[in-house]
Motif scaffolding. Structure first.
Motif, PDB file in Angstrom:
ATOM      1  N   LEU A  46       0.828  -1.205   0.000  1.00 18.16           N
ATOM      2  CA  LEU A  46       0.000   0.000   0.000  1.00 18.16           C
ATOM      3  C   LEU A  46       0.864   1.258   0.000  1.00 18.16           C
ATOM      4  CD1 LEU A  46      -2.697  -1.032   2.634  1.00 18.16           C
ATOM      5  CD2 LEU A  46      -2.618  -1.532   0.177  1.00 18.16           C
ATOM      6  N   LEU A  47       0.639   2.117  -0.980  1.00 16.54           N
ATOM      7  CA  LEU A  47       1.340   3.397  -1.024  1.00 16.54           C
ATOM      8  C   LEU A  47       0.668   4.345  -0.037  1.00 16.54           C
ATOM      9  CD1 LEU A  47       3.361   5.371  -2.212  1.00 16.54           C
ATOM     10  CD2 LEU A  47       1.751   5.816  -4.082  1.00 16.54           C
ATOM     11  N   MET A  48       1.381   4.696   1.029  1.00 19.80           N
ATOM     12  CA  MET A  48       0.800   5.490   2.101  1.00 19.80           C
ATOM     13  C   MET A  48       1.008   6.987   1.903  1.00 19.80           C
ATOM     14  SD  MET A  48      -0.533   3.029   3.681  1.00 19.80           S
ATOM     15  CE  MET A  48      -1.245   3.982   5.014  1.00 19.80           C
ATOM     16  N   SER A  49       2.184   7.378   1.427  1.00 20.20           N
ATOM     17  CA  SER A  49       2.467   8.806   1.285  1.00 20.20           C
ATOM     18  C   SER A  49       3.606   9.010   0.304  1.00 20.20           C
ATOM     19  CB  SER A  49       2.816   9.433   2.642  1.00 20.20           C
ATOM     20  OG  SER A  49       4.005   8.870   3.170  1.00 20.20           O
ATOM     21  N   GLY A  50       3.764  10.246  -0.102  1.00 22.31           N
ATOM     22  CA  GLY A  50       4.847  10.594  -0.996  1.00 22.31           C
ATOM     23  C   GLY A  50       5.089  12.090  -0.978  1.00 22.31           C
ATOM     24  N   ALA A  51       6.228  12.487  -1.494  1.00 22.16           N
ATOM     25  CA  ALA A  51       6.562  13.908  -1.546  1.00 22.16           C
ATOM     26  C   ALA A  51       7.349  14.195  -2.809  1.00 22.16           C
ATOM     27  CB  ALA A  51       7.375  14.310  -0.317  1.00 22.16           C
ATOM     28  N   MET A  52       7.094  15.360  -3.406  1.00 23.53           N
ATOM     29  CA  MET A  52       7.833  15.827  -4.575  1.00 23.53           C
ATOM     30  C   MET A  52       8.649  17.058  -4.210  1.00 23.53           C
ATOM     31  SD  MET A  52       5.332  15.530  -7.881  1.00 23.53           S
ATOM     32  CE  MET A  52       4.819  13.939  -8.532  1.00 23.53           C
ATOM     33  N   ASP A  53       9.846  17.098  -4.740  1.00 29.46           N
ATOM     34  CA  ASP A  53      10.774  18.201  -4.498  1.00 29.46           C
ATOM     35  C   ASP A  53      11.127  18.807  -5.854  1.00 29.46           C
ATOM     36  OD1 ASP A  53      12.940  19.844  -4.040  1.00 29.46           O
ATOM     37  OD2 ASP A  53      14.243  18.267  -3.245  1.00 29.46           O
ATOM     38  N   PHE A  54      10.489  19.916  -6.193  1.00 34.12           N
ATOM     39  CA  PHE A  54      10.753  20.575  -7.462  1.00 34.12           C
ATOM     40  C   PHE A  54      12.060  21.360  -7.367  1.00 34.12           C
ATOM     41  CE2 PHE A  54       6.025  20.426  -7.161  1.00 34.12           C
ATOM     42  CZ  PHE A  54       5.843  19.452  -8.128  1.00 34.12           C
ATOM     43  N   GLY A  55      13.001  21.008  -8.222  1.00 36.79           N
ATOM     44  CA  GLY A  55      14.321  21.606  -8.175  1.00 36.79           C
ATOM     45  C   GLY A  55      15.335  20.740  -7.469  1.00 36.79           C
ATOM     46  N   CYS A  56      14.845  19.685  -6.785  1.00 43.57           N
ATOM     47  CA  CYS A  56      15.741  18.751  -6.085  1.00 43.57           C
ATOM     48  C   CYS A  56      16.701  19.494  -5.161  1.00 43.57           C
ATOM     49  CB  CYS A  56      16.514  17.893  -7.082  1.00 43.57           C
ATOM     50  SG  CYS A  56      15.471  16.855  -8.129  1.00 43.57           S
ATOM     51  N   ASP A  57      16.144  20.449  -4.419  1.00 42.01           N
ATOM     52  CA  ASP A  57      16.970  21.250  -3.518  1.00 42.01           C
ATOM     53  C   ASP A  57      16.887  20.776  -2.072  1.00 42.01           C
ATOM     54  OD1 ASP A  57      14.393  21.970  -2.899  1.00 42.01           O
ATOM     55  OD2 ASP A  57      14.615  24.083  -3.476  1.00 42.01           O
ATOM     56  N   GLY A  58      16.215  19.633  -1.863  1.00 39.16           N
ATOM     57  CA  GLY A  58      16.112  19.087  -0.519  1.00 39.16           C
ATOM     58  C   GLY A  58      14.914  19.554   0.254  1.00 39.16           C
ATOM     59  N   SER A  59      14.061  20.390  -0.365  1.00 37.36           N
ATOM     60  CA  SER A  59      12.867  20.892   0.293  1.00 37.36           C
ATOM     61  C   SER A  59      11.628  20.376  -0.432  1.00 37.36           C
ATOM     62  CB  SER A  59      12.866  22.427   0.284  1.00 37.36           C
ATOM     63  OG  SER A  59      11.682  22.942   0.849  1.00 37.36           O
ATOM     64  N   ASP A  60      10.772  19.642   0.274  1.00 34.54           N
ATOM     65  CA  ASP A  60       9.572  19.080  -0.338  1.00 34.54           C
ATOM     66  C   ASP A  60       8.573  20.187  -0.668  1.00 34.54           C
ATOM     67  OD1 ASP A  60      10.557  16.518  -0.152  1.00 34.54           O
ATOM     68  OD2 ASP A  60       9.647  16.148   1.807  1.00 34.54           O
TER      69      ASP A  60
END
Length: 312
Positions: free
Chosen positions: A288-302
């Motif tokens: 089961l996929l419970m959660s996820g996060a995307m980081d635009f720019g891959c700068d370490g900040s979601d």
């Protein structure tokens, strides 16, 4: 058969979880009296190739024939703990999604919301769905799908305005193994194909390459290649505009021991970290996929967070 951009395809593959997953939880219901997961992947109704052999921490009273349904999804646009968008799904007794309501602002019905309704045939194929912008009871876009005897989707069309005038058509062909080998798309359903494409597979039957021909003039305009690990997981996906041998966009994916994607990176222009890139991480509980996060720019900040609620 519908390929807008490889970014959309990657997002759909990694970010959107299967709405129905067979749950391999608790004691085995058939072949192993000592307990554990049922070792029969054919019980899994999900199309994400996730098997039931995973020890998740769900209710031990469930057996492998139980299904888990993704009933709610919450989106947090800034990952600041404030829910900005709520999605609610309902299902029939067979686990087919019937409705999908996207509530922007999580404030109840409004003009910014979107509602979907789905229709299935006797074999469980999704043969139609309608989109109602504003959830005002009036369908704004109507979609129809056609399947062959093996359940392969061989035709797709949509009608903007649901006025009986089809605005877009696409067709696909499949080989004897049920693998898609070619597609065509006709933007105005006027009988003139606007794009054609073919799919190539490796000796293991995995899709290795896709070639798109804009205008169907016999010249490839976009080429996509995939690389897999020993378990058949797609760990790299590259895009070559012009099919000139120069890769223009790259993506990589990392999988856990259960063959679920847990991290990914999209490198636009394949030039290393930049503000145009995006990265993500996914958290699973068994299948089961419970959660996820995307980081635009891959700068370490979601920048975009999602949480899923399941009923098992």
């Amino acid at each position: 058969m519908r390929y807008a951009s490889w970014f959309a395809m990657l997002a759909a593959m990694l970010w959107v979880s299967a709405s129905t997953v067979a749950c391999g939880c608790g004691d085995d219901d058939d072949d192993d009296t000592g307990g554990g997961a049922d070792d029969d992947d054919s019980d899994d109704d999900a199309d994400d190739d996730a098997d039931d052999d995973t020890d998740d921490d769900l209710d031990d009273d469930l057996d492998d024939d139980d299904e888990c349904l993704n009933t709610e999804t919450e989106m947090d646009y800034q990952c600041d703990g404030s829910t900005d968008e709520c999605e609610t799904m309902t299902y029939d007794a067979d686990g087919n999604m019937l409705t999908d309501t996207d509530d922007v602002g999580c404030d109840g019905p409004s003009a910014s919301d979107t509602c979907y309704a789905y229709v299935y045939d006797a074999q469980g194929n999704n043969i139609a769905f309608n989109r109602d912008d504003g959830c005002d009871g009036t369908d704004d876009v109507c979609f129809e799908m056609t399947y062959d005897a093996n359940g392969n989707e061989i035709a797709y069309q949509y009608d903007t305005g649901c006025d009986g005038s089809v605005d877009y058509c696409a067709t696909s062909t499949f080989d004897a193994e049920g693998r898609e080998i070619s597609y065509t798309s006709d933007s105005f359903c006027d009988g003139t194909d606007d794009e054609c494409g073919v799919f190539l597979y490796n000796a293991q039957g995995l899709r290795e390459e896709m070639r798109a021909d804009e205008g169907c003039d016999g010249s490839d305009d976009r080429c996509y290649t995939s690389t897999y690990d020993a378990n058949g997981n797609e760990i790299a996906y590259d895009s070559d505009d012009g099919c000139d041998g120069t890769v223009d966009d790259c993506s990589t994916t990392t999988f856990n021991e259960d063959d679920h994607p847990v991290a990914y990176t999209v490198d636009v222009l394949c030039n290393g970290p930049s503000v145009e890139d995006w990265c993500g991480a996914l958290v699973w509980d068994g299948d089961l996929l419970m959660s996820g996060a995307m980081d635009f720019g891959c700068d370490g900040s979601d920048d975009l967070c999602q949480e899923n609620t399941w009923e098992c």
